[in-house]
Write a protein that holds these residues in place. Structure first.
Motif, PDB file in Angstrom:
ATOM      1  N   GLN A  37       0.711  -1.100   0.018  1.00  0.00           N
ATOM      2  CA  GLN A  37       0.054  -0.071   0.203  1.00  0.00           C
ATOM      3  C   GLN A  37       1.039   1.384  -0.044  1.00  0.00           C
ATOM      4  OE1 GLN A  37      -2.675   0.600   3.355  1.00  0.00           O
ATOM      5  NE2 GLN A  37      -3.893   1.748   2.412  1.00  0.00           N
ATOM      6  N   GLY A  40      -1.776   7.290  -2.418  1.00  0.00           N
ATOM      7  CA  GLY A  40      -2.272   7.535  -3.819  1.00  0.00           C
ATOM      8  C   GLY A  40      -2.252   6.755  -4.880  1.00  0.00           C
ATOM      9  N   LEU A  41      -1.761   5.365  -4.321  1.00  0.00           N
ATOM     10  CA  LEU A  41      -1.940   4.227  -5.326  1.00  0.00           C
ATOM     11  C   LEU A  41      -2.833   2.913  -4.689  1.00  0.00           C
ATOM     12  CD1 LEU A  41       2.126   3.788  -6.205  1.00  0.00           C
ATOM     13  CD2 LEU A  41      -0.125   4.870  -7.566  1.00  0.00           C
ATOM     14  N   GLY A  42      -3.230   3.303  -3.359  1.00  0.00           N
ATOM     15  CA  GLY A  42      -4.144   2.249  -2.904  1.00  0.00           C
ATOM     16  C   GLY A  42      -3.433   0.816  -2.723  1.00  0.00           C
ATOM     17  N   LEU A  43      -4.119   0.001  -2.454  1.00  0.00           N
ATOM     18  CA  LEU A  43      -3.595  -1.451  -2.150  1.00  0.00           C
ATOM     19  C   LEU A  43      -3.355  -2.348  -3.887  1.00  0.00           C
ATOM     20  CD1 LEU A  43      -5.021  -1.009   0.444  1.00  0.00           C
ATOM     21  CD2 LEU A  43      -5.155  -3.445   0.548  1.00  0.00           C
ATOM     22  N   ARG A  44      -2.196  -2.637  -3.986  1.00  0.00           N
ATOM     23  CA  ARG A  44      -1.704  -3.544  -5.126  1.00  0.00           C
ATOM     24  C   ARG A  44      -1.436  -4.735  -4.788  1.00  0.00           C
ATOM     25  NH1 ARG A  44       2.342   0.213  -7.865  1.00  0.00           N
ATOM     26  NH2 ARG A  44       3.133   0.567  -5.789  1.00  0.00           N
ATOM     27  N   MET A  88       4.235  -0.064   3.037  1.00  0.00           N
ATOM     28  CA  MET A  88       3.510  -0.800   3.974  1.00  0.00           C
ATOM     29  C   MET A  88       3.077  -2.160   3.129  1.00  0.00           C
ATOM     30  SD  MET A  88       1.708  -1.192   6.686  1.00  0.00           S
ATOM     31  CE  MET A  88       0.798   0.022   7.871  1.00  0.00           C
TER      32      MET A  88
END
Lengths: 111, 111
Positions: A37, A40-44, A88
């Motif tokens: 996480q 600005g990119l969220g969870l990937r 994270m």
């Protein structure tokens, strides 16, 4: 109470080190996931596993590998840590097509 | 690839007001889920709605799903300061065990 635990809450490593992030679940779930996480990119999704010794690449597997030798444990490995892997890391588990249970997260800093 | 996108990206309201968050996605899904994340912690599952359902309630939460528009909304009624968190929608595409998250939206409930 169901639980997903991660080996560290905070971790600081140096560039080039091999890093192991461990995740253990006590719910006998088939599926386990590793996400990172970033603001600005969220969870990937990095990798997921739907059975022991099975793994599938997620959206951003480059620079990572995983190991699932036992059903309850799913490890994320950074073979040679780089600064752009500072993030994270969140582990989660689930049974088929149901809700995910998340661990508390590991905040990794690579210097 | 990001499947869901939350809208708005940030929302600030007063305690007692209702908060509505929207999620749009791209492909056919099995189900859609909403999660909450308090600062620096893992995600907590709120509610799951299946592709053949149109509306679901859980306490102060109401979720709707419109598969023709590929969109969902999460309504939190009578908001409380404790609802301050980031909210994420997540979808699993048909034929996949992968759960893909949106970038999240930040809700601030002012006392």
């Amino acid at each position: 109470d169901v639980k997903v635990t991660q080996s560290s809450r905070y971790l600081v490593k140096r560039t080039g080190e091999k890093v192991f992030l461990e995740c253990v679940q006590d719910m006998d779930h088939e599926n386990m996931f590793w996400y990172r996480q970033d603001p600005g990119l969220g969870l990937r999704l990095i990798y997921f596993s739907y059975d022991v010794k099975m793994k599938e690449k997620g959206d951003i597997p480059e620079g990572y590998s995983v190991s699932r030798e036992k059903k309850e444990r799913f490890s994320l490995i950074l073979e040679s840590a780089s600064t752009n892997q500072t993030s994270m890391y969140l582990c989660a588990s689930s049974t088929l097509r149901t809700r995910l249970f998340f661990g508390p997260g590991t905040r990794l800093t690579v210097l | 690839s990001q499947q869901g996108e939350e809208d708005p990206q940030a929302l600030s309201i007063q305690e007692g007001e209702n908060a509505t968050m929207n999620c749009s996605y791209k492909t056919s899904i099995n189900n859609l889920q909403w999660y909450r994340q308090n600062s620096g912690r893992g995600l907590v599952h709120l509610i799951l709605i299946r592709s053949n359902e149109r509306e679901k309630h859980s306490g102060r939460l109401r979720v709707t799903l419109d598969t023709s528009k590929k969109s969902s909304s999460l309504l939190i009624t009578a908001s409380r300061a404790a609802d301050t968190a980031s909210y994420f929608c997540a979808t699993d595409a048909r034929g996949s065990e992968k759960l893909v998250f949106g970038k999240g939206m930040k809700l601030t409930v002012n006392p």
